[in-house]
Design a protein around this motif. Structure first.
Motif, PDB file in Angstrom:
ATOM      1  N   LYS A  30      -5.344  15.302   4.913  1.00 53.95           N
ATOM      2  CA  LYS A  30      -5.764  16.274   5.999  1.00 53.95           C
ATOM      3  C   LYS A  30      -7.056  17.137   6.024  1.00 53.95           C
ATOM      4  N   ASP A  31      -7.001  18.001   4.630  1.00 56.53           N
ATOM      5  CA  ASP A  31      -7.840  18.907   4.298  1.00 56.53           C
ATOM      6  C   ASP A  31      -9.128  18.127   4.143  1.00 56.53           C
ATOM      7  N   LEU A  32      -9.002  16.924   3.565  1.00 52.33           N
ATOM      8  CA  LEU A  32     -10.356  16.061   3.378  1.00 52.33           C
ATOM      9  C   LEU A  32     -10.980  15.350   4.569  1.00 52.33           C
ATOM     10  N   GLY A  33     -10.159  15.322   5.895  1.00 50.28           N
ATOM     11  CA  GLY A  33     -10.417  14.616   6.881  1.00 50.28           C
ATOM     12  C   GLY A  33     -10.039  13.223   6.716  1.00 50.28           C
ATOM     13  N   ALA A  34      -9.270  12.711   5.927  1.00 46.90           N
ATOM     14  CA  ALA A  34      -8.737  11.510   5.901  1.00 46.90           C
ATOM     15  C   ALA A  34      -7.235  11.271   6.274  1.00 46.90           C
ATOM     16  N   GLY A  35      -6.731  12.094   7.091  1.00 48.15           N
ATOM     17  CA  GLY A  35      -5.337  12.174   7.516  1.00 48.15           C
ATOM     18  C   GLY A  35      -5.002  11.144   8.507  1.00 48.15           C
ATOM     19  N   ASP A  36      -5.906  10.542   9.200  1.00 40.60           N
ATOM     20  CA  ASP A  36      -5.597   9.656  10.476  1.00 40.60           C
ATOM     21  C   ASP A  36      -6.007   8.152   9.973  1.00 40.60           C
ATOM     22  N   ILE A  37      -6.311   7.922   8.704  1.00 42.72           N
ATOM     23  CA  ILE A  37      -6.435   6.410   8.211  1.00 42.72           C
ATOM     24  C   ILE A  37      -5.301   5.764   8.000  1.00 42.72           C
ATOM     25  N   PRO A  38      -5.241   4.655   8.376  1.00 45.49           N
ATOM     26  CA  PRO A  38      -3.927   4.055   8.269  1.00 45.49           C
ATOM     27  C   PRO A  38      -3.559   3.837   6.898  1.00 45.49           C
ATOM     28  N   MET A  39      -2.285   3.946   6.566  1.00 48.48           N
ATOM     29  CA  MET A  39      -1.577   3.986   5.183  1.00 48.48           C
ATOM     30  C   MET A  39      -0.546   2.843   5.078  1.00 48.48           C
ATOM     31  N   LEU A  40      -0.650   2.458   3.743  1.00 42.31           N
ATOM     32  CA  LEU A  40       0.913   1.998   3.375  1.00 42.31           C
ATOM     33  C   LEU A  40       1.342   2.825   2.213  1.00 42.31           C
ATOM     34  N   VAL A  41       2.722   2.955   2.106  1.00 41.24           N
ATOM     35  CA  VAL A  41       3.219   3.822   1.069  1.00 41.24           C
ATOM     36  C   VAL A  41       3.823   3.022  -0.045  1.00 41.24           C
ATOM     37  N   LEU A  42       3.474   3.107  -0.957  1.00 38.44           N
ATOM     38  CA  LEU A  42       4.124   2.315  -2.499  1.00 38.44           C
ATOM     39  C   LEU A  42       4.938   3.161  -2.999  1.00 38.44           C
ATOM     40  N   TYR A  43       6.276   2.667  -2.748  1.00 39.60           N
ATOM     41  CA  TYR A  43       7.334   3.708  -3.843  1.00 39.60           C
ATOM     42  C   TYR A  43       7.349   2.962  -4.742  1.00 39.60           C
ATOM     43  N   ASN A  44       6.614   3.595  -5.945  1.00 35.76           N
ATOM     44  CA  ASN A  44       6.473   2.814  -7.345  1.00 35.76           C
ATOM     45  C   ASN A  44       7.540   3.228  -8.150  1.00 35.76           C
ATOM     46  N   LYS A  45       7.942   2.672  -9.598  1.00 35.34           N
ATOM     47  CA  LYS A  45       8.912   2.575 -10.204  1.00 35.34           C
ATOM     48  C   LYS A  45      10.247   2.959  -9.666  1.00 35.34           C
ATOM     49  N   THR A  46      10.432   2.002  -8.713  1.00 33.75           N
ATOM     50  CA  THR A  46      11.735   1.714  -8.153  1.00 33.75           C
ATOM     51  C   THR A  46      12.559   1.233  -9.264  1.00 33.75           C
ATOM     52  N   ASP A  47      12.446   0.611 -10.203  1.00 34.86           N
ATOM     53  CA  ASP A  47      13.232   0.144 -11.427  1.00 34.86           C
ATOM     54  C   ASP A  47      13.647   1.155 -12.102  1.00 34.86           C
ATOM     55  N   LYS A  48      13.080   2.432 -11.963  1.00 36.51           N
ATOM     56  CA  LYS A  48      13.770   3.731 -12.656  1.00 36.51           C
ATOM     57  C   LYS A  48      14.870   4.369 -11.960  1.00 36.51           C
ATOM     58  N   VAL A  49      14.941   3.961 -10.579  1.00 38.13           N
ATOM     59  CA  VAL A  49      15.857   4.724  -9.884  1.00 38.13           C
ATOM     60  C   VAL A  49      17.382   4.449  -9.822  1.00 38.13           C
ATOM     61  N   GLU A  50      18.182   5.486 -10.364  1.00 34.54           N
ATOM     62  CA  GLU A  50      19.447   4.889 -10.503  1.00 34.54           C
ATOM     63  C   GLU A  50      20.108   4.717  -9.106  1.00 34.54           C
ATOM     64  N   ASN A  51      21.078   3.869  -8.990  1.00 33.57           N
ATOM     65  CA  ASN A  51      21.745   3.580  -7.749  1.00 33.57           C
ATOM     66  C   ASN A  51      21.022   3.340  -6.622  1.00 33.57           C
ATOM     67  N   PHE A  52      19.736   2.534  -6.854  1.00 24.63           N
ATOM     68  CA  PHE A  52      18.972   2.222  -5.731  1.00 24.63           C
ATOM     69  C   PHE A  52      19.937   1.022  -5.024  1.00 24.63           C
ATOM     70  N   ALA A  53      19.752   0.973  -3.817  1.00 26.99           N
ATOM     71  CA  ALA A  53      20.604   0.101  -3.052  1.00 26.99           C
ATOM     72  C   ALA A  53      20.221  -1.029  -2.977  1.00 26.99           C
ATOM     73  N   GLY A  54      19.016  -1.243  -2.824  1.00 29.18           N
ATOM     74  CA  GLY A  54      18.299  -2.521  -2.591  1.00 29.18           C
ATOM     75  C   GLY A  54      17.705  -3.250  -3.775  1.00 29.18           C
ATOM     76  N   ASP A  55      17.424  -4.677  -3.216  1.00 28.31           N
ATOM     77  CA  ASP A  55      16.657  -5.224  -4.777  1.00 28.31           C
ATOM     78  C   ASP A  55      15.393  -5.055  -4.446  1.00 28.31           C
ATOM     79  N   ILE A  56      14.390  -5.133  -5.551  1.00 29.61           N
ATOM     80  CA  ILE A  56      12.917  -4.907  -5.489  1.00 29.61           C
ATOM     81  C   ILE A  56      12.268  -6.382  -5.778  1.00 29.61           C
ATOM     82  N   PRO A  57      11.186  -6.529  -4.933  1.00 27.79           N
ATOM     83  CA  PRO A  57      10.332  -5.678  -4.079  1.00 27.79           C
ATOM     84  C   PRO A  57      11.225  -5.624  -2.543  1.00 27.79           C
ATOM     85  N   LEU A  58      11.064  -4.597  -2.064  1.00 30.42           N
ATOM     86  CA  LEU A  58      11.630  -4.424  -0.696  1.00 30.42           C
ATOM     87  C   LEU A  58      10.643  -4.011  -0.038  1.00 30.42           C
ATOM     88  N   VAL A  59      10.227  -4.699   1.318  1.00 34.64           N
ATOM     89  CA  VAL A  59       9.258  -4.184   2.266  1.00 34.64           C
ATOM     90  C   VAL A  59      10.016  -3.977   3.436  1.00 34.64           C
TER      91      VAL A  59
END
Length: 441
Positions: free
Chosen positions: A316-345
């Motif tokens: 937001k400070d850079l003026g890029a707050g309104d650009i469309p975005m995808l969120v990549l939850y990386n390193k999901t394989d290291k999350v204990e008790n993750f409920a779903g299979d990866i990849p999960l979209v």
């Protein structure tokens, strides 16, 4: 190398209610390790406001001093920016070099900078940080003479201080001029990419979230075939804070799918010094000019939500707050008790593991679907004054029919309106006609 590391005492001040204080102190420790310093003791204090002269209370200053003596520490590092007078007073009270968070991050950036641009950016930030802190530096400086204001009455230390300030101010001006030249070259490169109408995607996120890993996986799987082996195009990939300072742009050419540019940018961090943000602003303009952002999040980090907040605020400070975005939850394989299979979209989010190559195909599909909407067929009646628009349609689409008429050029075109051509959509809508009214005259 371990035995050569300087020992440091960490100092943190809890102001009011701050649920992230423990995380900030852990991060300070990581920053020290990234700077090859060895934290040996931590001192914290809770106050309503920082002590005006010492930042922490005088009792805590004594505690720091005793700990430093007992542990044979070389330096004291504070988890916040200190004023020049606070740093000077603490140095005199404790008798050791004092670093604040800003100076620590500057040291890390200085050790990581490789290209001429990065070195200039870091030098500029360091000089801007130093300039207001020169006053009173160097306890041994002599300050004799009266108060007439005559240059001849000033002590050797005072004369040296003026020379230092003059040199730093001059060097700041030089750095800014050199960076302007680099910025112009970067703008030429950016303009060339922009005119090609190939969409631009930028990796953003907290430092050490895995941005460079995503970039390298993309290059390995979908690198530009024109350059053959893309291994020399790989970026530095390392489990450390601020491993990457330079913005790198690579062309991604998936087989049978549209190509796009992918840029890897410097990572963000909480309390990122404004000197660095300003110095790296030209580099970070790659983010502002992107059609799509990929926010890489280390979801295995217990403070990942806080990291996402910092990233959003920085964008937001850079003026890029309104650009469309995808969120990549990386390193999901290291999350204990993750409920779903990866990849999960799910919508604009994907749980994945770039380090293991899990989710790269799905990520590519998400990028392509956002950058390249379905092809559409349009019937248009263009005024003869819109010759440039007709040329653009010829370049970017497939002309199915074309007829020169008294009131303009009738064109039936098949085209994909990508984000890069987003401003084109409204213009084409104003010239759109149905097939019946478009019949020849």
């Amino acid at each position: 190398m371990e035995e050569n590391r300087e020992k440091v005492i960490l100092v943190g001040l809890l102001l009011g209610k701050n649920d992230n204080f423990d995380h900030e102190m852990e991060e300070l420790e990581s920053l020290c390790e990234a700077c090859y310093l060895e934290p040996v003791f931590t001192v914290t204090q809770a106050l309503d406001a920082p002590h005006q002269a010492l930042y922490i209370g005088s009792g805590k200053v004594e505690e720091v001093k005793r700990a430093a003596e007992n542990l044979d520490a070389d330096m004291v590092v504070f988890d916040d920016s200190l004023s020049p007078s606070q740093a000077r007073n603490l140095n005199m009270e404790i008798g050791l070099p004092i670093l604040d968070r800003t100076a620590l991050i500057l040291q890390i950036f200085e050790s990581r900078a490789q290209t001429k641009e990065a070195k200039l950016q870091v030098e500029l930030a360091r000089l801007q940080y130093m300039l207001p802190r020169l006053s009173g530096m160097g306890v041994a400086m002599s300050r004799q003479g009266g108060g007439s204001g005559s240059r001849s009455n000033k002590g050797a230390g005072e004369k040296k201080l003026e020379l230092d300030k003059r040199y730093i101010s001059h060097r700041i001006t030089e750095c800014k001029k050199e960076l302007q030249t680099v910025k112009k070259n970067r703008q030429v490169q950016r303009k060339s990419r922009s005119e090609s109408a190939i969409p631009q995607v930028a990796l953003v996120g907290y430092t050490n979230a895995g941005k460079s890993t995503v970039m390298n996986q993309m290059l390995e799987l979908y690198g530009n075939p024109e350059v053959g082996d893309n291994s020399h195009k790989m970026v530095l990939q390392k489990d450390m804070l601020f491993a990457t300072l330079e913005t790198t742009v690579r062309k991604i050419v998936p087989p049978g799918k549209p190509e796009f540019y992918l840029s890897d940018t410097v990572g963000f961090i909480d309390k990122l010094p404004h000197h660095l943000v300003d110095a790296f602003r030209s580099t970070l303009e790659e983010v502002c000019n992107a059609d799509l952002l990929l926010q890489v999040v280390d979801v295995s980090d217990p403070y990942y939500r806080e990291h996402m907040r910092v990233t959003q605020e920085t964008l937001k400070d850079l003026g890029a707050g309104d650009i469309p975005m995808l969120v990549l939850y990386n390193k999901t394989d290291k999350v204990e008790n993750f409920a779903g299979d990866i990849p999960l979209v799910t919508g604009n989010h994907i749980h994945m593991s770039a380090g293991k190559g899990i989710g790269m195909t799905e990520l590519l599909d998400m990028i392509i679907s956002r950058l390249f909407p379905p092809e559409q067929e349009l019937s248009l009646l263009l005024p003869y004054s819109e010759g440039a628009l007709l040329h653009q349609l010829t370049e970017q689409g497939t002309i199915l029919e074309q007829e020169y008429r008294g009131d303009g050029v009738f064109v039936k075109v098949r085209i994909t309106i990508s984000p890069k051509l987003g401003s084109l959509q409204a213009k084409l809508d104003s010239f759109q006609v149905d097939d019946q009214s478009a019949g020849g005259v």
